[in-house]
Design a protein around this motif. Structure first.
Motif, PDB file in Angstrom:
ATOM      1  N   ILE A 249      29.973  51.118  63.241  1.00  0.00           N
ATOM      2  CA  ILE A 249      30.019  50.021  64.426  1.00  0.00           C
ATOM      3  C   ILE A 249      30.554  51.171  65.783  1.00  0.00           C
ATOM      4  O   ILE A 249      29.652  50.954  66.699  1.00  0.00           O
ATOM      5  CB  ILE A 249      31.247  49.007  64.431  1.00  0.00           C
ATOM      6  N   LYS A 250      31.286  52.043  65.480  1.00  0.00           N
ATOM      7  CA  LYS A 250      31.594  53.008  66.683  1.00  0.00           C
ATOM      8  C   LYS A 250      30.240  53.783  66.932  1.00  0.00           C
ATOM      9  O   LYS A 250      29.966  54.102  68.124  1.00  0.00           O
ATOM     10  CB  LYS A 250      32.642  53.947  66.275  1.00  0.00           C
ATOM     11  N   ALA A 251      29.417  54.185  65.838  1.00  0.00           N
ATOM     12  CA  ALA A 251      28.248  54.960  66.108  1.00  0.00           C
ATOM     13  C   ALA A 251      27.175  54.148  66.953  1.00  0.00           C
ATOM     14  O   ALA A 251      26.553  54.675  67.897  1.00  0.00           O
ATOM     15  CB  ALA A 251      27.369  55.278  64.715  1.00  0.00           C
TER      16      ALA A 251
ATOM     17  N   LEU B 118      19.579  48.081  55.323  1.00  0.00           N
ATOM     18  CA  LEU B 118      18.553  48.626  56.421  1.00  0.00           C
ATOM     19  C   LEU B 118      19.312  49.053  57.561  1.00  0.00           C
ATOM     20  O   LEU B 118      19.051  49.705  58.171  1.00  0.00           O
ATOM     21  CB  LEU B 118      17.394  47.432  56.560  1.00  0.00           C
ATOM     22  N   ALA B 119      20.413  48.111  57.975  1.00  0.00           N
ATOM     23  CA  ALA B 119      21.254  48.065  59.214  1.00  0.00           C
ATOM     24  C   ALA B 119      21.686  49.814  59.024  1.00  0.00           C
ATOM     25  O   ALA B 119      21.815  50.292  60.108  1.00  0.00           O
ATOM     26  CB  ALA B 119      22.025  47.171  59.600  1.00  0.00           C
ATOM     27  N   GLU B 120      22.332  49.888  57.959  1.00  0.00           N
ATOM     28  CA  GLU B 120      22.808  51.196  57.591  1.00  0.00           C
ATOM     29  C   GLU B 120      21.926  52.179  57.987  1.00  0.00           C
ATOM     30  O   GLU B 120      22.446  53.468  58.531  1.00  0.00           O
ATOM     31  CB  GLU B 120      23.632  51.267  56.213  1.00  0.00           C
ATOM     32  N   LYS B 121      20.815  52.385  57.522  1.00  0.00           N
ATOM     33  CA  LYS B 121      19.743  53.284  57.578  1.00  0.00           C
ATOM     34  C   LYS B 121      19.670  53.471  59.073  1.00  0.00           C
ATOM     35  O   LYS B 121      19.352  54.597  59.667  1.00  0.00           O
ATOM     36  CB  LYS B 121      18.370  52.845  56.812  1.00  0.00           C
ATOM     37  N   LEU B 122      19.272  52.347  59.718  1.00  0.00           N
ATOM     38  CA  LEU B 122      19.339  52.425  61.026  1.00  0.00           C
ATOM     39  C   LEU B 122      20.436  52.932  61.936  1.00  0.00           C
ATOM     40  O   LEU B 122      20.178  53.938  62.915  1.00  0.00           O
ATOM     41  CB  LEU B 122      18.932  50.982  61.904  1.00  0.00           C
ATOM     42  N   VAL B 123      21.692  52.789  61.467  1.00  0.00           N
ATOM     43  CA  VAL B 123      22.745  53.473  62.067  1.00  0.00           C
ATOM     44  C   VAL B 123      22.661  55.190  61.869  1.00  0.00           C
ATOM     45  O   VAL B 123      23.061  55.780  62.577  1.00  0.00           O
ATOM     46  CB  VAL B 123      24.199  53.044  61.296  1.00  0.00           C
ATOM     47  N   ASP B 124      22.354  55.294  60.537  1.00  0.00           N
ATOM     48  CA  ASP B 124      22.263  56.786  60.152  1.00  0.00           C
ATOM     49  C   ASP B 124      21.040  57.200  61.073  1.00  0.00           C
ATOM     50  O   ASP B 124      21.460  58.651  61.618  1.00  0.00           O
ATOM     51  CB  ASP B 124      21.841  56.935  58.682  1.00  0.00           C
ATOM     52  N   GLU B 125      19.982  56.815  61.317  1.00  0.00           N
ATOM     53  CA  GLU B 125      18.969  57.443  62.453  1.00  0.00           C
ATOM     54  C   GLU B 125      19.693  57.771  63.791  1.00  0.00           C
ATOM     55  O   GLU B 125      19.425  58.606  64.356  1.00  0.00           O
ATOM     56  CB  GLU B 125      17.690  56.610  62.581  1.00  0.00           C
ATOM     57  N   LEU B 126      20.309  56.467  64.173  1.00  0.00           N
ATOM     58  CA  LEU B 126      21.035  56.453  65.641  1.00  0.00           C
ATOM     59  C   LEU B 126      22.056  57.741  65.648  1.00  0.00           C
ATOM     60  O   LEU B 126      22.013  58.353  66.632  1.00  0.00           O
ATOM     61  CB  LEU B 126      21.611  55.297  65.735  1.00  0.00           C
ATOM     62  N   LYS B 127      22.704  58.010  64.593  1.00  0.00           N
ATOM     63  CA  LYS B 127      23.791  59.172  64.404  1.00  0.00           C
ATOM     64  C   LYS B 127      22.840  60.373  64.658  1.00  0.00           C
ATOM     65  O   LYS B 127      23.323  61.267  65.459  1.00  0.00           O
ATOM     66  CB  LYS B 127      24.456  59.216  63.246  1.00  0.00           C
ATOM     67  N   GLU B 128      21.893  60.533  63.695  1.00  0.00           N
ATOM     68  CA  GLU B 128      21.026  61.685  63.890  1.00  0.00           C
ATOM     69  C   GLU B 128      20.309  62.058  65.201  1.00  0.00           C
ATOM     70  O   GLU B 128      20.551  63.239  65.629  1.00  0.00           O
ATOM     71  CB  GLU B 128      19.944  61.623  62.842  1.00  0.00           C
ATOM     72  N   VAL B 129      20.291  60.958  65.988  1.00  0.00           N
ATOM     73  CA  VAL B 129      19.372  60.935  67.395  1.00  0.00           C
ATOM     74  C   VAL B 129      20.504  61.499  68.096  1.00  0.00           C
ATOM     75  O   VAL B 129      20.422  62.402  69.060  1.00  0.00           O
ATOM     76  CB  VAL B 129      18.914  59.854  67.933  1.00  0.00           C
ATOM     77  N   ASP B 130      21.783  61.063  68.005  1.00  0.00           N
ATOM     78  CA  ASP B 130      23.013  61.279  69.095  1.00  0.00           C
ATOM     79  C   ASP B 130      23.506  62.664  68.773  1.00  0.00           C
ATOM     80  O   ASP B 130      24.002  63.438  69.492  1.00  0.00           O
ATOM     81  CB  ASP B 130      24.091  60.246  68.786  1.00  0.00           C
ATOM     82  N   GLU B 131      23.291  63.165  67.397  1.00  0.00           N
ATOM     83  CA  GLU B 131      23.805  64.682  67.240  1.00  0.00           C
ATOM     84  C   GLU B 131      22.697  65.643  67.373  1.00  0.00           C
ATOM     85  O   GLU B 131      22.996  66.879  67.837  1.00  0.00           O
ATOM     86  CB  GLU B 131      24.113  64.669  65.548  1.00  0.00           C
ATOM     87  N   GLY B 132      21.533  65.313  67.535  1.00  0.00           N
ATOM     88  CA  GLY B 132      20.231  66.093  67.702  1.00  0.00           C
ATOM     89  C   GLY B 132      20.219  66.443  69.184  1.00  0.00           C
ATOM     90  O   GLY B 132      20.970  66.944  69.796  1.00  0.00           O
TER      91      GLY B 132
END
Length: 192
Positions: free
Chosen positions: A97-99, A178-192
């Motif tokens: 949720i924080k991500a 699927l929502a968790e996969k989208l969160v993981d992608e969001l995290k990758e974008v924010d870290e990248g």
């Protein structure tokens, strides 16, 4: 088992916090919890359950899920963020949720706004999702009833419940994953 329509009706899907529900003044924590209780009380599984508590709100603040509160009062924007948290916590971890909300919190703190517009978009999609959910559950109920024709046992009501529960949980798990996969992608974008 009750008919599916009656069960769906009891979920209180139409209940949601709208911008019009929020007063134009900042609220103290007790007022925030009472507002959420008034709106979402029908959706409780058990009457003793709490929709939102002071402890929950304090934990959301400590976890930085909310931008800072001023003078122990919560603005309309805080309530919108708390509503997002309330909706997300049923399917995502606090870290996820924080991500998801970090960027929105940062945008609001930088006065970039947009929170009310995004929230209205969420409400519009909520209404469409609720209608789609009702239709989907009726389809699942029909499929389950067809499968019951293949089960030779006198306890059809139990097997109907079993098949409905496992199918609904299975679908819920698919959406959550699927929502968790989208969160993981969001995290990758924010870290990248």
């Amino acid at each position: 088992m009750k008919e599916i329509d009656a069960l769906i009706e009891g979920l209180g899907l139409e209940k949601r916090l709208t911008l019009e529900d929020i007063p134009n003044i900042d609220l103290y924590m007790d007022q925030v919890t009472q507002l959420f209780e008034n709106i979402y009380s029908e959706s409780k599984r058990d009457p003793e359950d709490k929709i939102l508590t002071k402890t929950m709100i304090n934990n959301y603040s400590k976890a930085k899920l909310l931008f800072p509160i001023k003078n122990k009062k919560y603005s309309k924007e805080h309530l919108l963020m708390i509503s997002f948290i309330y909706q997300l916590k049923g399917g995502l971890s606090i870290n996820d949720i924080k991500a998801v909300l970090d960027k929105m919190n940062a945008k609001f703190e930088q006065d970039q706004g947009g929170l009310a517009e995004v929230y209205n978009g969420y409400l519009s999609l909520h209404d469409k999702n609720s209608a789609g959910f009702k239709e989907n559950v009726k389809t699942i109920d029909n499929m389950v009833n067809q499968e019951l024709d293949n089960i030779n046992d006198n306890d059809q009501e139990y097997f109907r419940s079993l098949l409905l529960i496992t199918t609904l949980v299975n679908q819920s798990n698919m959406y959550r994953k699927l929502a968790e996969k989208l969160v993981d992608e969001l995290k990758e974008v924010d870290e990248g």
